[in-house]
Motif scaffolding. Structure first.
Motif, PDB file in Angstrom:
ATOM      1  N   VAL A 173     -14.674 -42.657 -74.340  1.00  0.00           N
ATOM      2  CA  VAL A 173     -15.988 -43.288 -74.374  1.00  0.00           C
ATOM      3  C   VAL A 173     -16.367 -43.546 -75.835  1.00  0.00           C
ATOM      4  O   VAL A 173     -16.187 -42.681 -76.688  1.00  0.00           O
ATOM      5  CB  VAL A 173     -17.064 -42.388 -73.716  1.00  0.00           C
ATOM      6  N   PHE A 174     -16.896 -44.733 -76.093  1.00  0.00           N
ATOM      7  CA  PHE A 174     -17.330 -45.083 -77.437  1.00  0.00           C
ATOM      8  C   PHE A 174     -18.830 -44.851 -77.566  1.00  0.00           C
ATOM      9  O   PHE A 174     -19.625 -45.331 -76.744  1.00  0.00           O
ATOM     10  CB  PHE A 174     -16.970 -46.526 -77.755  1.00  0.00           C
ATOM     11  N   ALA A 175     -19.198 -44.123 -78.624  1.00  0.00           N
ATOM     12  CA  ALA A 175     -20.588 -43.690 -78.773  1.00  0.00           C
ATOM     13  C   ALA A 175     -21.481 -44.732 -79.433  1.00  0.00           C
ATOM     14  O   ALA A 175     -22.710 -44.637 -79.334  1.00  0.00           O
ATOM     15  CB  ALA A 175     -20.639 -42.388 -79.583  1.00  0.00           C
ATOM     16  N   ASN A 176     -20.906 -45.729 -80.095  1.00  0.00           N
ATOM     17  CA  ASN A 176     -21.733 -46.700 -80.826  1.00  0.00           C
ATOM     18  C   ASN A 176     -22.156 -47.863 -79.930  1.00  0.00           C
ATOM     19  O   ASN A 176     -21.909 -49.033 -80.218  1.00  0.00           O
ATOM     20  CB  ASN A 176     -21.024 -47.186 -82.087  1.00  0.00           C
ATOM     21  N   ILE A 177     -22.826 -47.527 -78.834  1.00  0.00           N
ATOM     22  CA  ILE A 177     -23.241 -48.526 -77.855  1.00  0.00           C
ATOM     23  C   ILE A 177     -24.246 -49.506 -78.452  1.00  0.00           C
ATOM     24  O   ILE A 177     -24.255 -50.697 -78.089  1.00  0.00           O
ATOM     25  CB  ILE A 177     -23.820 -47.832 -76.591  1.00  0.00           C
ATOM     26  N   GLU A 178     -25.087 -49.060 -79.381  1.00  0.00           N
ATOM     27  CA  GLU A 178     -26.064 -49.971 -79.983  1.00  0.00           C
ATOM     28  C   GLU A 178     -25.367 -51.106 -80.718  1.00  0.00           C
ATOM     29  O   GLU A 178     -25.782 -52.268 -80.630  1.00  0.00           O
ATOM     30  CB  GLU A 178     -27.004 -49.219 -80.932  1.00  0.00           C
ATOM     31  N   ARG A 179     -24.302 -50.796 -81.430  1.00  0.00           N
ATOM     32  CA  ARG A 179     -23.579 -51.836 -82.159  1.00  0.00           C
ATOM     33  C   ARG A 179     -22.885 -52.793 -81.194  1.00  0.00           C
ATOM     34  O   ARG A 179     -22.878 -54.010 -81.397  1.00  0.00           O
ATOM     35  CB  ARG A 179     -22.554 -51.199 -83.101  1.00  0.00           C
ATOM     36  N   ASP A 184     -24.508 -43.330 -70.316  1.00  0.00           N
ATOM     37  CA  ASP A 184     -25.361 -44.463 -69.949  1.00  0.00           C
ATOM     38  C   ASP A 184     -24.885 -45.779 -70.560  1.00  0.00           C
ATOM     39  O   ASP A 184     -25.619 -46.766 -70.547  1.00  0.00           O
ATOM     40  CB  ASP A 184     -26.811 -44.207 -70.393  1.00  0.00           C
ATOM     41  N   ASN A 185     -23.667 -45.833 -71.089  1.00  0.00           N
ATOM     42  CA  ASN A 185     -23.185 -47.064 -71.710  1.00  0.00           C
ATOM     43  C   ASN A 185     -23.216 -48.246 -70.753  1.00  0.00           C
ATOM     44  O   ASN A 185     -23.673 -49.344 -71.107  1.00  0.00           O
ATOM     45  CB  ASN A 185     -21.757 -46.878 -72.232  1.00  0.00           C
ATOM     46  N   VAL A 186     -22.716 -48.051 -69.550  1.00  0.00           N
ATOM     47  CA  VAL A 186     -22.657 -49.152 -68.590  1.00  0.00           C
ATOM     48  C   VAL A 186     -24.064 -49.568 -68.181  1.00  0.00           C
ATOM     49  O   VAL A 186     -24.370 -50.765 -68.095  1.00  0.00           O
ATOM     50  CB  VAL A 186     -21.803 -48.775 -67.366  1.00  0.00           C
ATOM     51  N   ARG A 187     -24.934 -48.607 -67.962  1.00  0.00           N
ATOM     52  CA  ARG A 187     -26.322 -48.943 -67.615  1.00  0.00           C
ATOM     53  C   ARG A 187     -26.981 -49.747 -68.734  1.00  0.00           C
ATOM     54  O   ARG A 187     -27.721 -50.708 -68.473  1.00  0.00           O
ATOM     55  CB  ARG A 187     -27.122 -47.680 -67.333  1.00  0.00           C
ATOM     56  N   ASP A 188     -26.694 -49.383 -69.980  1.00  0.00           N
ATOM     57  CA  ASP A 188     -27.267 -50.132 -71.098  1.00  0.00           C
ATOM     58  C   ASP A 188     -26.790 -51.582 -71.087  1.00  0.00           C
ATOM     59  O   ASP A 188     -27.567 -52.501 -71.395  1.00  0.00           O
ATOM     60  CB  ASP A 188     -26.889 -49.470 -72.418  1.00  0.00           C
TER      61      ASP A 188
END
Length: 352
Positions: free
Chosen positions: A113-119, A163-167
């Motif tokens: 899983v990649f944590a930098n979802i904002e980027r 929550d990456n996919v939800r984002d």
């Protein structure tokens, strides 16, 4: 979830722990042992060790990799989607015998899983804005640019970790010219609460149950997937089906006829009015064949058929096998004709 995921170890790129999403994931699995690694792509005890074949499923269930996505690109695709989005995860907790990912990313290949979802989200927002309106319809979609957000993972499983996919579903809900898309073999009903407003396309992968029981290891059953389709349509998703991989064997066409009847009986008029299909015949790989013989030889009796297949070297040098030219065309025609007869509501987007 413990049958699918029971995270005991987290291989951590330290930079991921500095990000909000990374901290959320670490807090979600407080009992897991933390193993710091220099790179999510170089973990010798997980990737590249042939001995892992003997404990393939255990690694998938117990290990999680938490990293940072370095490169942001949206690759043109043009068949299933217009673009392949930068991934928010790769690897999978499931263990389908035909999956191409182990050919490139290690034998067991647990979820990263990649944590930098904002980027990642900001990149996608900018990329979609640069595209403007879609100038003309294509087989991906008549109006919107389609971004596949799950090329190297199963988003329905990823959503059980973060929550990456939800984002991303929330992001595409706000983009007037683009929609998200991903294929899945896992029914995660938590997604029903996300209000996608038609801007996310879920493609449920289907094959005859007799094949799925041998090849789709650790996935939701075919009946469970079909039973979920109406609910996902009602929740605001666009739902398509992936008829893949199509495996040619004795009696294959009759079993596909039964599957189409099951799909017809299991879906309502609202679903049928928007349903479309992608059809993908099996492509296998010599290296993966050798790996599978070490943990699941029964699968190879179905999918390694030298008498029906021909070898083709891929662009990266792998030796892939697919059904023989000429014969494959007749298989494609037989299946598409069957769909026209048994499920005429099901629009075939493409078949190969």
């Amino acid at each position: 979830m413990s049958d699918l995921l029971d995270i005991q170890r987290i291989y951590l790129e330290p930079a991921a722990a500095d990000l909000p999403r990374g901290r959320e994931i670490l807090a979600r699995f407080p009992e897991a042992a933390i193993v710091e690694v220099e790179s999510h792509q170089r973990i010798p005890e997980v990737h590249g060790d042939e001995a892992n074949v003997r404990r393939w499923v255990r690694i998938k269930r117990e290990a999680l990799v938490l990293g940072v996505k370095k490169t942001m690109t949206a690759r043109p695709n043009g068949r299933s989607a217009d673009f392949i989005a930068p991934s928010t995860a790769n690897g999978c907790a499931m263990a389908c015998a035909y999956c191409y990912v182990p050919r490139h990313k290690g034998y067991s290949n647990p979820i990263t899983v990649f944590a930098n979802i904002e980027r990642i989200s900001a990149y996608l927002r900018r990329h979609a804005a640069r595209q403007g309106g879609k100038p003309q319809p294509n087989e991906c979609d008549p109006e919107s640019w389609v971004y596949d957000i799950g090329e190297n993972s199963d988003c329905s499983v990823d959503a059980r970790i973060s929550d990456n996919v939800r984002d991303l579903v929330t992001l595409f809900r706000e983009l007037p010219n683009a929609k998200a898309s991903f294929a899945t073999k896992h029914v995660n009903r938590d997604l029903l609460e996300w209000d996608p407003r038609g801007r996310t396309r879920i493609r449920f992968s289907l094959m005859p149950p007799a094949d799925s029981r041998v090849l789709d290891i650790r996935t939701s059953g075919i009946g469970e997937r079909i039973a979920a389709i109406d609910d996902f349509v009602a929740a605001g998703y666009e739902v398509h089906v992936n008829l893949s991989p199509v495996v040619v064997r004795d009696g294959w066409l009759g079993d596909w006829a039964e599957l189409l009847e099951q799909l017809t009986a299991g879906t309502n008029a609202a679903t049928k009015s928007q349903l479309a299909a992608e059809i993908i015949f099996l492509t296998h790989n010599r290296a993966l064949h050798e790996i599978n013989l070490g943990w699941h030889p029964r699968a190879e009796e179905l999918i390694w058929r030298p008498g029906l297949q021909q070898v083709k070297r891929s662009q990266n040098g792998d030796l892939n096998v697919r059904y023989r030219t000429g014969a494959k065309g007749s298989y494609v025609t037989a299946l598409t004709d069957l769909i026209g007869e048994r499920a005429p509501y099901l629009r075939v987007r493409y078949a190969f």
